[in-house]
Design an enzyme around this catalytic site. Structure first.
Site, PDB file in Angstrom:
ATOM      1  N   HIS A  60       0.865  -1.184   0.000  1.00  0.00           N
ATOM      2  CA  HIS A  60       0.000   0.000   0.000  1.00  0.00           C
ATOM      3  C   HIS A  60       0.902   1.235   0.000  1.00  0.00           C
ATOM      4  O   HIS A  60       2.051   1.181   0.451  1.00  0.00           O
ATOM      5  CB  HIS A  60      -0.879   0.022   1.247  1.00  0.00           C
ATOM      6  CG  HIS A  60      -1.936  -1.028   1.263  1.00  0.00           C
ATOM      7  ND1 HIS A  60      -3.062  -0.923   2.040  1.00  0.00           N
ATOM      8  CD2 HIS A  60      -2.046  -2.212   0.615  1.00  0.00           C
ATOM      9  CE1 HIS A  60      -3.822  -1.988   1.876  1.00  0.00           C
ATOM     10  NE2 HIS A  60      -3.219  -2.790   1.010  1.00  0.00           N
ATOM     11  N   GLU A  62       1.069   3.814   1.870  1.00  0.00           N
ATOM     12  CA  GLU A  62       1.590   4.180   3.187  1.00  0.00           C
ATOM     13  C   GLU A  62       2.761   3.295   3.581  1.00  0.00           C
ATOM     14  O   GLU A  62       3.784   3.779   4.091  1.00  0.00           O
ATOM     15  CB  GLU A  62       0.505   4.050   4.264  1.00  0.00           C
ATOM     16  CG  GLU A  62      -0.723   4.886   4.031  1.00  0.00           C
ATOM     17  CD  GLU A  62      -1.837   4.125   3.309  1.00  0.00           C
ATOM     18  OE1 GLU A  62      -1.572   3.498   2.250  1.00  0.00           O
ATOM     19  OE2 GLU A  62      -2.977   4.163   3.788  1.00  0.00           O
ATOM     20  N   CYS A  90      -6.069   1.852   5.925  1.00  0.00           N
ATOM     21  CA  CYS A  90      -6.745   0.609   6.296  1.00  0.00           C
ATOM     22  C   CYS A  90      -6.171   0.102   7.625  1.00  0.00           C
ATOM     23  O   CYS A  90      -5.209   0.672   8.140  1.00  0.00           O
ATOM     24  CB  CYS A  90      -6.551  -0.431   5.194  1.00  0.00           C
ATOM     25  SG  CYS A  90      -4.855  -1.070   5.115  1.00  0.00           S
ATOM     26  N   CYS A  93      -2.318  -0.584   7.486  1.00  0.00           N
ATOM     27  CA  CYS A  93      -1.528   0.641   7.420  1.00  0.00           C
ATOM     28  C   CYS A  93      -1.627   1.438   8.721  1.00  0.00           C
ATOM     29  O   CYS A  93      -0.632   2.018   9.178  1.00  0.00           O
ATOM     30  CB  CYS A  93      -1.957   1.482   6.232  1.00  0.00           C
ATOM     31  SG  CYS A  93      -1.584   0.689   4.649  1.00  0.00           S
TER      32      CYS A  93
END
Length: 173
Positions: A60, A62, A90, A93
């Site tokens: 992701h 992040e 999410c 993360c």
């Protein structure tokens, strides 16, 4: 306001995150971009969604940015850093952000399905989170939301063979 920096300062960094998100979208990834700045206000790490390209479920935006920042600083403690991301993180993360001891999280659009900062869940304020994270939500929210909605609209249109609908006709992702 959680942070004493003016809105325009945060918006400037969020615009850079939006550019990263656009690059991800052009590469076939869900368009999410992230960047980390240090206490001097210098960008030290950038990330964009890379799950498809890297065949990595943890890639992701992040996570990509957090990994790069740790390497740049030669330290996993990001105490004096700020993370800008176009979509609310999410659960994975959010946990990584807490582990990094990040000072401030600034995000654009809420994620009603998987947002783990304030929307679907609230990891930073839960009993299982040992780090008190400062959060500033809604910076360039409309731009971030529209970018995601447009990308998903085009994706749906390609699958069905129809023209994509204007952004204002799409529902929230």
């Amino acid at each position: 306001m959680i942070c004493d920096r003016p809105y325009s300062f945060h918006r400037q960094w969020m615009q850079q995150a939006l550019t990263l998100a656009e690059r991800a979208g052009e590469a076939g990834e869900i368009p999410v971009g992230a960047l980390i700045i240090n206490k001097k206000g210098e960008a030290i790490a950038r990330g964009e969604n890379r799950r498809e390209r890297d065949c990595d479920p943890t890639a992701h935006a992040e996570i990509v940015a957090l990994r790069e920042a740790g390497k740049v600083l030669q330290n996993w403690h990001l105490n004096d850093c700020t993370l800008y991301v176009t979509l609310e993180p999410c659960p994975m993360c959010a946990a990584a952000i807490a582990q990094s001891r990040l000072k401030l999280l600034v995000y654009g659009a809420d994620d009603p399905k998987a947002g783990a900062i304030r929307t679907a869940a609230n990891l930073p304020d839960s009993a299982c989170c040992f780090h008190r994270l400062e959060v500033l939500a809604g910076i360039a929210e409309r731009d971030c939301r529209e970018q995601l909605q447009s990308w998903f609209g085009r994706r749906r249109a390609r699958k069905t063979g129809k023209r994509s609908a204007p952004v204002e006709q799409l529902s929230d992702p």
